[in-house]
Design an enzyme around this catalytic site. Structure first.
Site, PDB file in Angstrom:
ATOM      1  N   ASP A  29      42.466  38.297  73.604  1.00  0.00           N
ATOM      2  CA  ASP A  29      43.894  38.509  73.300  1.00  0.00           C
ATOM      3  C   ASP A  29      44.692  37.214  73.448  1.00  0.00           C
ATOM      4  OD1 ASP A  29      43.280  41.114  72.913  1.00  0.00           O
ATOM      5  OD2 ASP A  29      44.516  41.923  74.538  1.00  0.00           O
ATOM      6  N   VAL A  31      43.572  34.219  72.925  1.00  0.00           N
ATOM      7  CA  VAL A  31      43.264  33.389  71.750  1.00  0.00           C
ATOM      8  C   VAL A  31      44.054  33.881  70.541  1.00  0.00           C
ATOM      9  CG1 VAL A  31      41.409  32.730  70.144  1.00  0.00           C
ATOM     10  CG2 VAL A  31      41.003  32.708  72.618  1.00  0.00           C
ATOM     11  N   THR A  32      44.142  35.201  70.387  1.00  0.00           N
ATOM     12  CA  THR A  32      44.911  35.762  69.265  1.00  0.00           C
ATOM     13  C   THR A  32      46.376  35.313  69.355  1.00  0.00           C
ATOM     14  OG1 THR A  32      43.484  37.715  69.415  1.00  0.00           O
ATOM     15  CG2 THR A  32      45.436  37.920  68.040  1.00  0.00           C
ATOM     16  N   ASP A  66      41.631  32.981  64.522  1.00  0.00           N
ATOM     17  CA  ASP A  66      41.477  34.341  64.008  1.00  0.00           C
ATOM     18  C   ASP A  66      40.005  34.717  63.854  1.00  0.00           C
ATOM     19  OD1 ASP A  66      42.152  36.807  63.106  1.00  0.00           O
ATOM     20  OD2 ASP A  66      42.634  36.169  61.077  1.00  0.00           O
ATOM     21  N   ASP A  69      38.682  34.858  68.039  1.00  0.00           N
ATOM     22  CA  ASP A  69      39.031  35.992  68.925  1.00  0.00           C
ATOM     23  C   ASP A  69      38.065  37.171  68.753  1.00  0.00           C
ATOM     24  OD1 ASP A  69      39.994  36.706  66.408  1.00  0.00           O
ATOM     25  OD2 ASP A  69      42.063  37.040  67.033  1.00  0.00           O
ATOM     26  N   GLY A  70      37.782  37.520  67.500  1.00  0.00           N
ATOM     27  CA  GLY A  70      36.860  38.634  67.254  1.00  0.00           C
ATOM     28  C   GLY A  70      35.453  38.294  67.720  1.00  0.00           C
ATOM     29  N   ARG A  74      33.307  40.365  70.449  1.00  0.00           N
ATOM     30  CA  ARG A  74      31.967  40.899  70.183  1.00  0.00           C
ATOM     31  C   ARG A  74      30.960  40.379  71.201  1.00  0.00           C
ATOM     32  NH1 ARG A  74      34.276  40.730  65.098  1.00  0.00           N
ATOM     33  NH2 ARG A  74      33.759  38.559  64.682  1.00  0.00           N
ATOM     34  N   ASP A  87      45.186  41.848  66.404  1.00  0.00           N
ATOM     35  CA  ASP A  87      44.682  40.851  65.454  1.00  0.00           C
ATOM     36  C   ASP A  87      45.355  41.036  64.092  1.00  0.00           C
ATOM     37  OD1 ASP A  87      42.949  39.788  63.352  1.00  0.00           O
ATOM     38  OD2 ASP A  87      41.541  39.302  64.939  1.00  0.00           O
ATOM     39  N   ASP A  91      48.176  38.714  62.254  1.00  0.00           N
ATOM     40  CA  ASP A  91      47.854  38.095  60.948  1.00  0.00           C
ATOM     41  C   ASP A  91      49.080  38.128  60.038  1.00  0.00           C
ATOM     42  OD1 ASP A  91      45.240  37.713  61.666  1.00  0.00           O
ATOM     43  OD2 ASP A  91      44.415  39.304  60.385  1.00  0.00           O
TER      44      ASP A  91
HETATM   45  C1  LIG Z   1      43.213  15.125  52.932  1.00  0.00           C
HETATM   46  C2  LIG Z   1      43.951  16.413  53.041  1.00  0.00           C
HETATM   47  C3  LIG Z   1      43.965  16.921  54.419  1.00  0.00           C
HETATM   48  C4  LIG Z   1      44.275  18.334  54.442  1.00  0.00           C
HETATM   49  C5  LIG Z   1      44.422  18.791  55.803  1.00  0.00           C
HETATM   50  C6  LIG Z   1      43.519  19.910  56.148  1.00  0.00           C
HETATM   51  C7  LIG Z   1      43.412  20.949  55.100  1.00  0.00           C
HETATM   52  C8  LIG Z   1      42.711  22.122  55.624  1.00  0.00           C
HETATM   53  C9  LIG Z   1      42.844  23.162  54.691  1.00  0.00           C
HETATM   54  C10 LIG Z   1      42.511  24.361  54.826  1.00  0.00           C
HETATM   55  C11 LIG Z   1      41.891  25.041  55.927  1.00  0.00           C
HETATM   56  C12 LIG Z   1      42.011  26.472  55.646  1.00  0.00           C
HETATM   57  C13 LIG Z   1      41.379  27.255  56.657  1.00  0.00           C
HETATM   58  C14 LIG Z   1      41.654  28.703  56.458  1.00  0.00           C
HETATM   59  C15 LIG Z   1      40.827  29.494  57.380  1.00  0.00           C
HETATM   60  C16 LIG Z   1      41.180  30.916  57.330  1.00  0.00           C
HETATM   61  C17 LIG Z   1      40.436  31.608  58.354  1.00  0.00           C
HETATM   62  C18 LIG Z   1      40.983  32.934  58.580  1.00  0.00           C
HETATM   63  O1  LIG Z   1      41.770  33.153  59.458  1.00  0.00           O
HETATM   64  O2  LIG Z   1      40.576  33.898  57.767  1.00  0.00           O
HETATM   65  C19 LIG Z   1      40.963  35.173  58.146  1.00  0.00           C
HETATM   66  C20 LIG Z   1      40.069  36.116  57.448  1.00  0.00           C
HETATM   67  C21 LIG Z   1      40.439  37.598  57.680  1.00  0.00           C
HETATM   68  O3  LIG Z   1      40.253  37.920  59.016  1.00  0.00           O
HETATM   69  P1  LIG Z   1      40.516  39.402  59.625  1.00  0.00           P
HETATM   70  O4  LIG Z   1      39.389  40.308  59.288  1.00  0.00           O
HETATM   71  O5  LIG Z   1      40.871  39.182  61.053  1.00  0.00           O
HETATM   72  O6  LIG Z   1      41.825  39.913  58.926  1.00  0.00           O
HETATM   73  C22 LIG Z   1      41.958  41.077  58.136  1.00  0.00           C
HETATM   74  C23 LIG Z   1      42.668  40.625  56.878  1.00  0.00           C
HETATM   75  O7  LIG Z   1      43.810  39.897  57.252  1.00  0.00           O
HETATM   76  C24 LIG Z   1      43.072  41.795  56.015  1.00  0.00           C
HETATM   77  O8  LIG Z   1      43.979  41.294  55.062  1.00  0.00           O
HETATM   78  P2  LIG Z   1      43.721  41.542  53.509  1.00  0.00           P
HETATM   79  O9  LIG Z   1      42.486  40.789  53.161  1.00  0.00           O
HETATM   80  O10 LIG Z   1      43.589  43.014  53.398  1.00  0.00           O
HETATM   81  O11 LIG Z   1      44.915  41.027  52.832  1.00  0.00           O
HETATM   82  C25 LIG Z   1      43.795  42.894  56.738  1.00  0.00           C
HETATM   83  O12 LIG Z   1      43.797  44.008  55.935  1.00  0.00           O
HETATM   84  C26 LIG Z   1      43.162  43.261  58.051  1.00  0.00           C
HETATM   85  O13 LIG Z   1      44.108  44.005  58.747  1.00  0.00           O
HETATM   86  C27 LIG Z   1      42.799  42.052  58.891  1.00  0.00           C
HETATM   87  O14 LIG Z   1      42.097  42.484  60.019  1.00  0.00           O
HETATM   88  O15 LIG Z   1      38.774  35.794  57.892  1.00  0.00           O
HETATM   89  C28 LIG Z   1      37.851  35.703  56.953  1.00  0.00           C
HETATM   90  O16 LIG Z   1      38.048  36.142  55.882  1.00  0.00           O
HETATM   91  C29 LIG Z   1      36.560  35.061  57.305  1.00  0.00           C
HETATM   92  C30 LIG Z   1      36.200  33.981  56.350  1.00  0.00           C
HETATM   93  C31 LIG Z   1      37.022  32.730  56.554  1.00  0.00           C
HETATM   94  C32 LIG Z   1      36.614  31.704  55.623  1.00  0.00           C
HETATM   95  C33 LIG Z   1      37.360  30.418  55.876  1.00  0.00           C
HETATM   96  C34 LIG Z   1      36.902  29.446  54.872  1.00  0.00           C
HETATM   97  C35 LIG Z   1      37.506  28.097  55.106  1.00  0.00           C
HETATM   98  C36 LIG Z   1      36.941  27.291  54.053  1.00  0.00           C
HETATM   99  C37 LIG Z   1      37.243  26.102  53.747  1.00  0.00           C
HETATM  100  C38 LIG Z   1      38.138  25.247  54.476  1.00  0.00           C
HETATM  101  C39 LIG Z   1      38.459  24.221  53.478  1.00  0.00           C
HETATM  102  C40 LIG Z   1      38.671  22.945  54.111  1.00  0.00           C
HETATM  103  C41 LIG Z   1      38.982  21.978  53.063  1.00  0.00           C
HETATM  104  C42 LIG Z   1      39.561  20.815  53.673  1.00  0.00           C
HETATM  105  C43 LIG Z   1      39.888  19.830  52.645  1.00  0.00           C
HETATM  106  C44 LIG Z   1      40.595  18.713  53.279  1.00  0.00           C
HETATM  107  C45 LIG Z   1      39.966  17.441  53.063  1.00  0.00           C
HETATM  108  N1  LIG Z   2      42.100  40.048  70.579  1.00  0.00           N
HETATM  109  C1  LIG Z   2      41.141  40.641  69.838  1.00  0.00           C
HETATM  110  C2  LIG Z   2      40.868  40.247  68.537  1.00  0.00           C
HETATM  111  C3  LIG Z   2      39.899  40.885  67.820  1.00  0.00           C
HETATM  112  N2  LIG Z   2      39.182  41.893  68.363  1.00  0.00           N
HETATM  113  C4  LIG Z   2      38.126  42.584  67.608  1.00  0.00           C
HETATM  114  O1  LIG Z   2      37.618  41.743  66.569  1.00  0.00           O
HETATM  115  C5  LIG Z   2      37.876  42.300  65.281  1.00  0.00           C
HETATM  116  C6  LIG Z   2      38.354  41.236  64.314  1.00  0.00           C
HETATM  117  O2  LIG Z   2      37.350  40.305  64.186  1.00  0.00           O
HETATM  118  P1  LIG Z   2      37.668  38.856  63.512  1.00  0.00           P
HETATM  119  O3  LIG Z   2      36.347  38.182  63.476  1.00  0.00           O
HETATM  120  O4  LIG Z   2      38.214  39.130  62.155  1.00  0.00           O
HETATM  121  O5  LIG Z   2      38.637  38.204  64.409  1.00  0.00           O
HETATM  122  C7  LIG Z   2      38.935  43.365  65.519  1.00  0.00           C
HETATM  123  O6  LIG Z   2      38.831  44.414  64.573  1.00  0.00           O
HETATM  124  C8  LIG Z   2      38.599  43.855  66.921  1.00  0.00           C
HETATM  125  O7  LIG Z   2      37.542  44.761  66.867  1.00  0.00           O
HETATM  126  C9  LIG Z   2      39.454  42.288  69.671  1.00  0.00           C
HETATM  127  O8  LIG Z   2      38.823  43.234  70.194  1.00  0.00           O
HETATM  128  N3  LIG Z   2      40.432  41.654  70.390  1.00  0.00           N
HETATM  129 MG   LIG Z   3      40.600  37.651  64.414  1.00  0.00          MG
HETATM  130 MG   LIG Z   4      42.818  38.487  61.809  1.00  0.00          MG
END
Ligand SMILES: CCCCCCCC/C=C\CCCCCCCC(=O)OC[C@H](COP(=O)(O)O[C@@H]1[C@H](O)[C@H](OP(=O)(O)O)[C@@H](O)[C@H](O)[C@H]1O)OC(=O)CCCCCCC/C=C\CCCCCCCC
Ligand SMILES: Nc1ccn([C@@H]2O[C@H](COP(=O)(O)O)[C@@H](O)[C@H]2O)c(=O)n1
Ligand SMILES: [Mg+2]
Ligand SMILES: [Mg+2]
Length: 219
Positions: A29, A31-32, A66, A69-70, A74, A87, A91
């Site tokens: 929590d 970290v969140t 984000d 924390d999960g 786990r 969480d 978001d």
């Molecule tokens: C020279 C230029 C310099 C530039 C400076 C730095 C640039 C860096 C740029 C970007 C970095 C971006 C990182 C973004 C990381 C995002 C990670 C993240 O938090 O993803 C969250 C996501 C969802 O998590 P949850 O399951 O907790 O959330 C659910 C979700 O919100 C649902 O929403 P919905 O989808 O329905 O709209 C909700 O419904 C639900 O309630 C909620 O629980 O997590 C993921 O999806 C996991 C995968 C993450 C993948 C991250 C990939 C990052 C990839 C590349 C980074 C690129 C870096 C490039 C740098 C370039 C610069 C040179």
């Molecule tokens: N403070 C928190 C945050 C997250 N969780 C659990 O993790 C799931 C989300 O996982 P992410 O990898 O997307 O962060 C969430 O559904 C919770 O089950 C938690 O317990 N406490």
């Molecule tokens: Mg999370």
């Molecule tokens: Mg989240």
């Protein structure tokens, strides 16, 4: 898509860091909460001033919380309903700060009412996209669709474009065009995703409503 394919990679990379935080006595929590605070500070301090590079650096440092924390919950075997609620709710707060910070820039020094409107559309449509799933699930539907542009895509497209656009201030010519392009892409992608989810919920709701009620008078 990123949620499906990139999550496994980031889980492997972030697991040792999550384990370290656990050993230090940090709770999931905390970290969140700290992660959300950091994202808000980066977005609301830097973006309204047009400091896209430094804003994105700060946001990037905190946004991965984000995934941590999960992971911690786990590892601890303590994934909870409260944690899931916290969480997902935070978001929404973090997303509002990112697009709100950009909208403030376009309403002020960025001086573009059109891009301000597109950014507000990104903010609102992203929140509604997430709401469709949460509400559909709350009425007992599976909401068996993720759609084209989930939260991870919205963040990656916007933050990568913001970070690179920020290099304009360091003298890189024309690179600032990336941010408006990304905002239009996120806006259009969110609209498509919204339609995908609404259509799915409508179909699932119709199927569920057509089922005979258990023990009830369809015979
Ligand atoms: C020279 C230029 C310099 C530039 C400076 C730095 C640039 C860096 C740029 C970007 C970095 C971006 C990182 C973004 C990381 C995002 C990670 C993240 O938090 O993803 C969250 C996501 C969802 O998590 P949850 O399951 O907790 O959330 C659910 C979700 O919100 C649902 O929403 P919905 O989808 O329905 O709209 C909700 O419904 C639900 O309630 C909620 O629980 O997590 C993921 O999806 C996991 C995968 C993450 C993948 C991250 C990939 C990052 C990839 C590349 C980074 C690129 C870096 C490039 C740098 C370039 C610069 C040179
Ligand atoms: N403070 C928190 C945050 C997250 N969780 C659990 O993790 C799931 C989300 O996982 P992410 O990898 O997307 O962060 C969430 O559904 C919770 O089950 C938690 O317990 N406490
Ligand atoms: Mg999370
Ligand atoms: Mg989240």
């Amino acid at each position: 898509m990123l949620n499906k394919y990139a999550r496994a990679f980031f889980t492997r990379v972030l697991t040792p860091f999550a384990a370290l935080l656990i050993r230090l006595g940090v709770s999931p929590d905390a970290v969140t909460l700290i992660g959300t605070g950091g994202v808000m500070a980066g977005a609301l301090v830097f973006y309204p001033q047009g400091e896209f590079f430094w804003g994105t650096v700060v946001i990037t440092l905190f946004v991965f919380s984000d995934l941590v924390d999960g992971n911690m919950a786990r590892q601890l075997g303590r994934s909870s309903r409260w944690g899931a609620f916290l969480d997902s709710t935070l978001d929404r707060v973090a997303d509002a700060a990112i697009f709100g910070g950009l909208a403030l820039w376009y309403a002020g020094g960025g001086d573009s009412i059109a891009l301000c409107a597109v950014t507000i559309f990104c903010l609102a449509s992203g929140q509604v996209v997430s709401y469709t799933k949460a509400r559909g699930e709350s009425i007992g539907l599976p909401v068996n669709v993720n759609g084209l542009v989930e939260r991870a895509e919205r963040l990656v497209i916007s933050l990568v474009a913001c970070g690179f656009s920020g290099l304009h201030k360091f003298g890189v010519p024309h690179i600032d065009i990336l941010l408006p392009v990304a905002l239009w892409v996120v806006a259009a992608g969110s609209l498509v995703t919204l339609i995908q989810r609404v259509v799915t919920v409508r179909r699932e709701a119709a199927e569920a409503d057509a089922q005979p009620v258990a023990g009830g008078g369809n015979e």
